[in-house]
Design a protein around this motif. Structure first.
Motif, PDB file in Angstrom:
ATOM      1  N   GLU A   1       0.595  -1.144  -0.207  1.00  0.00           N
ATOM      2  CA  GLU A   1       0.178   0.033   0.284  1.00  0.00           C
ATOM      3  C   GLU A   1       0.627   1.220   0.019  1.00  0.00           C
ATOM      4  OE1 GLU A   1      -2.802  -0.006  -0.740  1.00  0.00           O
ATOM      5  OE2 GLU A   1      -3.380  -2.498  -0.033  1.00  0.00           O
ATOM      6  N   PHE A   2       1.887   1.231   0.646  1.00  0.00           N
ATOM      7  CA  PHE A   2       2.507   2.213   0.368  1.00  0.00           C
ATOM      8  C   PHE A   2       3.463   2.411  -0.623  1.00  0.00           C
ATOM      9  CE2 PHE A   2       3.716   1.863   5.861  1.00  0.00           C
ATOM     10  CZ  PHE A   2       2.228   2.754   6.023  1.00  0.00           C
ATOM     11  N   ARG A   3       4.083   1.514  -1.081  1.00  0.00           N
ATOM     12  CA  ARG A   3       4.503   1.711  -2.591  1.00  0.00           C
ATOM     13  C   ARG A   3       3.180   2.179  -3.368  1.00  0.00           C
ATOM     14  NH1 ARG A   3       7.805  -4.461  -2.552  1.00  0.00           N
ATOM     15  NH2 ARG A   3       9.490  -3.505  -1.048  1.00  0.00           N
ATOM     16  N   ALA A   4       2.137   1.832  -3.333  1.00  0.00           N
ATOM     17  CA  ALA A   4       1.202   2.173  -4.234  1.00  0.00           C
ATOM     18  C   ALA A   4       0.848   3.978  -4.386  1.00  0.00           C
ATOM     19  CB  ALA A   4      -0.033   1.574  -4.454  1.00  0.00           C
ATOM     20  N   ALA A   5       0.845   4.140  -3.085  1.00  0.00           N
ATOM     21  CA  ALA A   5       0.404   5.608  -2.705  1.00  0.00           C
ATOM     22  C   ALA A   5       1.940   6.736  -3.281  1.00  0.00           C
ATOM     23  CB  ALA A   5       1.097   5.907  -1.157  1.00  0.00           C
ATOM     24  N   ARG A   6       3.183   5.872  -2.866  1.00  0.00           N
ATOM     25  CA  ARG A   6       4.300   6.440  -3.451  1.00  0.00           C
ATOM     26  C   ARG A   6       4.519   6.839  -4.892  1.00  0.00           C
ATOM     27  NH1 ARG A   6       9.923   5.344  -4.381  1.00  0.00           N
ATOM     28  NH2 ARG A   6      10.613   7.146  -4.269  1.00  0.00           N
ATOM     29  N   ARG A   7       3.838   5.716  -5.427  1.00  0.00           N
ATOM     30  CA  ARG A   7       3.814   5.970  -6.761  1.00  0.00           C
ATOM     31  C   ARG A   7       2.923   6.965  -7.658  1.00  0.00           C
ATOM     32  NH1 ARG A   7       3.649   0.009  -6.811  1.00  0.00           N
ATOM     33  NH2 ARG A   7       1.920   0.024  -6.773  1.00  0.00           N
ATOM     34  N   MET A   8       1.712   6.892  -6.346  1.00  0.00           N
ATOM     35  CA  MET A   8       1.143   7.902  -6.889  1.00  0.00           C
ATOM     36  C   MET A   8       1.238   9.300  -6.655  1.00  0.00           C
ATOM     37  SD  MET A   8      -2.866   6.227  -5.805  1.00  0.00           S
ATOM     38  CE  MET A   8      -3.386   4.655  -6.383  1.00  0.00           C
ATOM     39  N   THR A   9       1.750   9.783  -6.080  1.00  0.00           N
ATOM     40  CA  THR A   9       2.574  10.678  -5.155  1.00  0.00           C
ATOM     41  C   THR A   9       3.766  11.443  -5.771  1.00  0.00           C
ATOM     42  OG1 THR A   9       3.239  10.718  -3.023  1.00  0.00           O
ATOM     43  CG2 THR A   9       0.407  11.064  -3.564  1.00  0.00           C
ATOM     44  N   GLY A  10       4.670  10.764  -5.767  1.00  0.00           N
ATOM     45  CA  GLY A  10       5.964  10.285  -6.355  1.00  0.00           C
ATOM     46  C   GLY A  10       6.438  11.358  -4.653  1.00  0.00           C
ATOM     47  N   ASN A  11       5.808  11.311  -3.543  1.00  0.00           N
ATOM     48  CA  ASN A  11       6.776  12.093  -1.906  1.00  0.00           C
ATOM     49  C   ASN A  11       6.674  10.668  -1.046  1.00  0.00           C
ATOM     50  OD1 ASN A  11       6.489  12.660   0.428  1.00  0.00           O
ATOM     51  ND2 ASN A  11       4.588  13.845   0.143  1.00  0.00           N
ATOM     52  N   VAL A  12       8.230  11.232  -0.626  1.00  0.00           N
ATOM     53  CA  VAL A  12       9.335  10.610  -0.392  1.00  0.00           C
ATOM     54  C   VAL A  12       8.615  10.416   1.134  1.00  0.00           C
ATOM     55  CG1 VAL A  12      11.498  10.470  -1.743  1.00  0.00           C
ATOM     56  CG2 VAL A  12      11.152  12.404   0.316  1.00  0.00           C
ATOM     57  N   ASP A  13       7.746  10.727   1.229  1.00  0.00           N
ATOM     58  CA  ASP A  13       7.486  10.755   2.821  1.00  0.00           C
ATOM     59  C   ASP A  13       7.594   9.297   3.734  1.00  0.00           C
ATOM     60  OD1 ASP A  13       7.997  13.290   2.899  1.00  0.00           O
ATOM     61  OD2 ASP A  13       5.671  13.737   3.309  1.00  0.00           O
ATOM     62  N   LEU A  14       6.976   8.455   2.678  1.00  0.00           N
ATOM     63  CA  LEU A  14       6.469   6.897   3.518  1.00  0.00           C
ATOM     64  C   LEU A  14       8.172   6.370   3.265  1.00  0.00           C
ATOM     65  CD1 LEU A  14       3.492   6.553   1.696  1.00  0.00           C
ATOM     66  CD2 LEU A  14       3.419   6.892   3.836  1.00  0.00           C
ATOM     67  N   TRP A  15       9.167   6.474   3.166  1.00  0.00           N
ATOM     68  CA  TRP A  15      10.353   6.071   2.863  1.00  0.00           C
ATOM     69  C   TRP A  15      10.778   5.341   4.227  1.00  0.00           C
ATOM     70  CZ3 TRP A  15      12.411   4.669  -1.620  1.00  0.00           C
ATOM     71  CH2 TRP A  15      13.614   3.772  -1.328  1.00  0.00           C
ATOM     72  N   PRO A  16      10.897   6.311   5.142  1.00  0.00           N
ATOM     73  CA  PRO A  16      11.538   5.293   6.662  1.00  0.00           C
ATOM     74  C   PRO A  16      10.814   3.851   6.682  1.00  0.00           C
ATOM     75  CG  PRO A  16      11.396   7.952   6.856  1.00  0.00           C
ATOM     76  CD  PRO A  16      10.542   7.498   5.379  1.00  0.00           C
ATOM     77  N   VAL A  17       9.232   4.566   6.735  1.00  0.00           N
ATOM     78  CA  VAL A  17       7.918   3.021   6.929  1.00  0.00           C
ATOM     79  C   VAL A  17       8.518   2.036   6.240  1.00  0.00           C
ATOM     80  CG1 VAL A  17       5.797   4.508   5.810  1.00  0.00           C
ATOM     81  CG2 VAL A  17       5.774   2.946   8.302  1.00  0.00           C
ATOM     82  N   MET A  18       8.579   2.132   5.449  1.00  0.00           N
ATOM     83  CA  MET A  18       8.873   1.567   3.826  1.00  0.00           C
ATOM     84  C   MET A  18       9.643   0.492   4.431  1.00  0.00           C
ATOM     85  SD  MET A  18       7.782   3.109   0.639  1.00  0.00           S
ATOM     86  CE  MET A  18       8.342   2.393  -0.491  1.00  0.00           C
ATOM     87  N   ALA A  19      11.452   1.025   5.163  1.00  0.00           N
ATOM     88  CA  ALA A  19      12.307   0.802   5.493  1.00  0.00           C
ATOM     89  C   ALA A  19      12.012  -0.259   6.138  1.00  0.00           C
ATOM     90  CB  ALA A  19      13.041   1.347   5.801  1.00  0.00           C
ATOM     91  N   ASP A  20      11.805  -0.042   7.541  1.00  0.00           N
ATOM     92  CA  ASP A  20      10.349  -0.628   8.889  1.00  0.00           C
ATOM     93  C   ASP A  20       9.797  -1.810   8.620  1.00  0.00           C
ATOM     94  OD1 ASP A  20      10.977  -0.822  11.540  1.00  0.00           O
ATOM     95  OD2 ASP A  20       8.920   0.030  11.742  1.00  0.00           O
ATOM     96  N   CYS A  21       9.060  -1.696   6.949  1.00  0.00           N
ATOM     97  CA  CYS A  21       8.370  -2.850   7.058  1.00  0.00           C
ATOM     98  C   CYS A  21       9.249  -3.981   6.285  1.00  0.00           C
ATOM     99  CB  CYS A  21       7.138  -2.837   6.249  1.00  0.00           C
ATOM    100  SG  CYS A  21       5.838  -1.857   6.593  1.00  0.00           S
ATOM    101  N   GLU A  22      10.522  -3.462   5.629  1.00  0.00           N
ATOM    102  CA  GLU A  22      11.442  -4.415   5.060  1.00  0.00           C
ATOM    103  C   GLU A  22      11.439  -5.495   6.420  1.00  0.00           C
ATOM    104  OE1 GLU A  22      11.976  -5.407   2.233  1.00  0.00           O
ATOM    105  OE2 GLU A  22      11.545  -4.181   1.245  1.00  0.00           O
ATOM    106  N   ARG A  23      12.054  -4.805   7.616  1.00  0.00           N
ATOM    107  CA  ARG A  23      12.685  -5.153   8.715  1.00  0.00           C
ATOM    108  C   ARG A  23      11.436  -6.307   9.899  1.00  0.00           C
ATOM    109  NH1 ARG A  23      12.978  -1.817  13.825  1.00  0.00           N
ATOM    110  NH2 ARG A  23      14.328  -3.944  14.837  1.00  0.00           N
ATOM    111  N   GLY A  24      10.311  -5.539   9.696  1.00  0.00           N
ATOM    112  CA  GLY A  24       9.229  -6.638   9.632  1.00  0.00           C
ATOM    113  C   GLY A  24       9.387  -7.851   9.055  1.00  0.00           C
ATOM    114  N   LEU A  25       9.202  -7.960   7.513  1.00  0.00           N
ATOM    115  CA  LEU A  25       9.634  -8.691   7.024  1.00  0.00           C
ATOM    116  C   LEU A  25      11.132  -9.881   7.267  1.00  0.00           C
ATOM    117  CD1 LEU A  25       8.033  -7.057   3.363  1.00  0.00           C
ATOM    118  CD2 LEU A  25       7.274  -8.973   5.158  1.00  0.00           C
ATOM    119  N   GLY A  26      11.983  -9.481   8.280  1.00  0.00           N
ATOM    120  CA  GLY A  26      12.764 -10.276   8.638  1.00  0.00           C
ATOM    121  C   GLY A  26      13.944 -10.142   7.469  1.00  0.00           C
TER     122      GLY A  26
END
Length: 300
Positions: A89-114
């Motif tokens: 969902e974060f990737r989809a939102a970023r594609r729509m807006t081009g905004n980088v604000d979600l970058w840290p939480v996207m990285a934390d999702c990667e942590r959550g996925l191991g």
């Protein structure tokens, strides 16, 4: 489509102006419906993440092409530890807006996925330089967490050392940054330093966003007792104790009755009379034994 109940006081006007602007691309009635569901997501996400997630799914079905809706769905999934869904969902939102604000939480999702290495790669990406101060601090927290995930504790401590950490100015991120630093120090066995930074975290944590005060008390050897839990335990024990008392009283009563029966003179007399009656009855019914001819007296 199944809808969830929404309180009458929720109008949809409570959402941010930027989100309302995005929803203007929808028909008026639909925009209002979506906005009310988004308000419910915001209301519930901290106290009832599952409820927030349910409302986000409805908003998503109504307006999946609105970036704000995809972002809200991402945060609701993230709050429920559905990291793969949140990342999508974060990737989809970023594609729509081009905004980088979600970058840290996207990285934390990667942590959550191991995948902490992936999170560290994102921490060094050019997108980080486009983040505002709050976003950069958030990225630093994620990177430090990723370092700890792969056992690089000293590197995690160094990652958190920054001008924002040393600043005396209290910002929205200050308490969390100090808390993470104190926790890393404690994990490294540097207890005295950890205590100092937990204390600093308490000073800056005005809204109780961390449990720094509890951690500090734990280091100081203070133990908190939940009075409510104690009362509940006493209430549970009381019926058992009462049942035991009743059982003991019943045993004592039965013992007393047996003792009275053993020492009652009337009972003894009745027992003796019964024994005598039994003897008389036995004599009365005793068979007569006739003598044999050989045993008769000689005739004269």
């Amino acid at each position: 489509m199944k809808r969830l109940p929404i309180p009458d006081d929720v109008t949809g006007e409570e959402i941010d102006a930027d989100v309302r602007q995005e929803l203007q691309s929808l028909p008026k009635g639909l925009a209002e419906d979506v906005s009310r569901n988004l308000v419910m997501v915001a209301r519930l996400i901290d106290e009832d993440p599952e409820g927030a997630y349910a409302y986000s799914k409805i908003a998503l079905r109504l307006a999946s092409r609105v970036a704000a809706v995809r972002e809200a769905a991402g945060f609701a999934a993230y709050a429920n530890q559905k990291y793969s869904e949140a990342l999508a969902e974060f990737r989809a939102a970023r594609r729509m807006t081009g905004n980088v604000d979600l970058w840290p939480v996207m990285a934390d999702c990667e942590r959550g996925l191991g995948r902490p290495e992936k999170a560290l790669d994102m921490a060094g990406a050019p997108e980080v330089h486009k983040l505002d101060k709050a976003g950069q601090v958030e990225m630093r927290l994620v990177a430090a967490g990723a370092r700890r995930d792969i056992g690089q504790l000293d590197a995690a401590i160094v990652t958190l050392q920054s001008p924002e950490l040393a600043s005396n100015s209290v910002q929205p991120w200050t308490a969390r940054l100090r808390y993470a630093y104190a926790d890393a120090l404690l994990a490294a066995g540097r207890e005295d330093e950890a205590r100092e930074w937990f204390a600093k975290a308490v000073e800056s944590d005005k809204d109780g966003s961390t449990d720094a005060s509890d951690r500090l008390a734990e280091l100081d050897g203070v133990e908190f007792v939940d009075a409510l839990v104690e009362d509940e335990d006493e209430d549970e024990v009381a019926p058992e104790a009462e049942a035991e008392d009743e059982a003991e009283a019943a045993d004592e009563s039965e013992t007393a009755t047996d003792a009275e029966a053993d020492t009652d003179p009337d009972t003894e007399v009745e027992s003796e009379v019964d024994d005598e009656d039994d003897i008389v009855e036995a004599e009365r019914t005793k068979p007569v034994v006739e003598a044999d001819d050989d045993d008769e007296a000689p005739r004269g």
